[in-house]
Design an enzyme around this catalytic site. Structure first.
Site, PDB file in Angstrom:
ATOM      1  N   LYS A   1       5.140   1.667  -4.119  1.00 32.76           N
ATOM      2  CA  LYS A   1       6.083   0.917  -3.291  1.00 32.76           C
ATOM      3  C   LYS A   1       6.103  -0.580  -3.608  1.00 32.76           C
ATOM      4  O   LYS A   1       7.150  -1.229  -3.513  1.00 32.76           O
ATOM      5  CB  LYS A   1       5.798   1.155  -1.806  1.00 32.76           C
ATOM      6  CG  LYS A   1       6.081   2.597  -1.391  1.00 32.76           C
ATOM      7  CD  LYS A   1       5.798   2.856   0.068  1.00 32.76           C
ATOM      8  CE  LYS A   1       6.008   4.331   0.390  1.00 32.76           C
ATOM      9  NZ  LYS A   1       5.847   4.627   1.830  1.00 32.76           N
TER      10      LYS A   1
ATOM     11  N   GLY B   1      -5.477   1.075   7.750  1.00 35.76           N
ATOM     12  CA  GLY B   1      -4.991   0.951   6.384  1.00 35.76           C
ATOM     13  C   GLY B   1      -4.306  -0.379   6.159  1.00 35.76           C
ATOM     14  O   GLY B   1      -3.907  -1.060   7.112  1.00 35.76           O
TER      15      GLY B   1
ATOM     16  N   ARG C   1     -10.899  -0.333   5.128  1.00 39.78           N
ATOM     17  CA  ARG C   1     -12.237  -0.296   4.516  1.00 39.78           C
ATOM     18  C   ARG C   1     -12.609  -1.656   3.939  1.00 39.78           C
ATOM     19  O   ARG C   1     -13.717  -2.130   4.113  1.00 39.78           O
ATOM     20  CB  ARG C   1     -12.294   0.767   3.416  1.00 39.78           C
ATOM     21  CG  ARG C   1     -12.433   2.169   3.940  1.00 39.78           C
ATOM     22  CD  ARG C   1     -12.732   3.162   2.843  1.00 39.78           C
ATOM     23  NE  ARG C   1     -12.623   4.522   3.350  1.00 39.78           N
ATOM     24  CZ  ARG C   1     -13.575   5.196   3.950  1.00 39.78           C
ATOM     25  NH1 ARG C   1     -14.748   4.614   4.152  1.00 39.78           N
ATOM     26  NH2 ARG C   1     -13.386   6.423   4.369  1.00 39.78           N
TER      27      ARG C   1
END
Length: 273
Positions: free
Chosen positions: A66, A127, A152
């Site tokens: 994307k 995310g 993360r």
């Protein structure tokens, strides 16, 4: 002669986009040919150019391309520029490429169809990739009390939050710094594709919370199973997929298809395998 469109991704064989767009075409009387095209991880732009040379007029773009799609456009919509990511490409008659991002409006329409309120609520988004970038502006436009991004790599979430702080109360960081309870938790990671769960605290949900996974499958994802066991109402991303596809179809064909029957068809197909 039918116009040619496709979904470009890696992996892409699992994509339901061909079925969705063929259903939209049949419903609206706007014939088109729509295929799933695998783009090499190091050859996205070449794959798009080759598709155009073979008569292609537009493409949906899925993981992990994307942001690459954004870079190859001659012009982008305001919402795509805000997201820094493109999931819908259109080839103009002049050969110029226009990029748009329909992920956010797709998510928002599905949340509204499912009667999930956002105004004044505390929202967590998991995310920090292209999919998440595409939904932050529409979510913040609904005036949640607070939006938290967890990833993360905490620094990526912090940087993403900084990009959108002008639109509302936004913060970002690693999973380890999550605190408090949330009214809505949206999983925008790809962990569900691998059957994995982000490292989330047990006390994540308010009593009437909603857990939303942008991924979908015949059975609830690991994230939705985990959330349901902790009392949350669960919604998968099938509705978002259909709604963002409907917006792309509208961009290409200037006709807005009905989404409910296509979503029902897709759900039936998933369940029947």
């Amino acid at each position: 002669m039918s116009s040619r469109y496709c979904v470009l991704g890696n992996p892409v064989k699992h994509s339901k986009s061909p079925m969705i767009h063929q259903a939209f075409a049949a419903q609206t009387g706007k014939p088109l040919a729509y295929t799933a095209e695998l783009a090499p991880l190091d050859g996205f732009e070449a794959a798009w150019r080759a598709f155009c040379e073979s008569g292609g007029r537009g493409a949906n773009v899925t993981v992990p391309f994307k942001q690459q799609a954004f870079a190859l456009c001659d012009t982008q919509s305001l919402r795509a520029r805000r997201a820094g990511a493109v999931n819908t490409l259109s080839l103009g008659q002049n050969g110029r490429v226009f990029g748009d991002n329909t992920d956010g409006i797709g998510l928002l329409r599905d949340l509204k169809a499912c009667e999930v309120p956002l105004a004044g609520k505390r929202v967590l988004v998991l995310g920090a990739g292209g999919a998440v970038r595409g939904v932050l502006e529409p979510l913040l436009n609904e005036a949640p009390r607070e939006l938290v991004i967890a990833n993360r790599t905490g620094a990526r979430a912090e940087a993403l939050a900084a990009d959108f702080r002008d639109l509302g109360t936004v913060s970002g960081g690693g999973y380890e710094v999550l605190s408090g309870r949330f009214d809505l938790v949206i999983n925008g990671t790809s962990a569900s594709l691998a059957g994995e769960l982000p490292p989330l605290p047990e006390t994540l949900f308010e009593p009437d919370a909603v857990a939303y996974d942008m991924m979908y499958a015949a059975a609830p994802t690991v994230f939705l199973q985990w959330a349901q066991m902790r009392g949350a109402r669960t919604i998968d991303g099938l509705g978002m997929l259909v709604e963002q596809a409907a917006e792309a179809f509208f961009i290409w064909q200037n006709v807005r298809p009905e989404t409910a029957p296509v979503q029902a068809l897709l759900r039936k197909t998933l369940i029947e395998g």
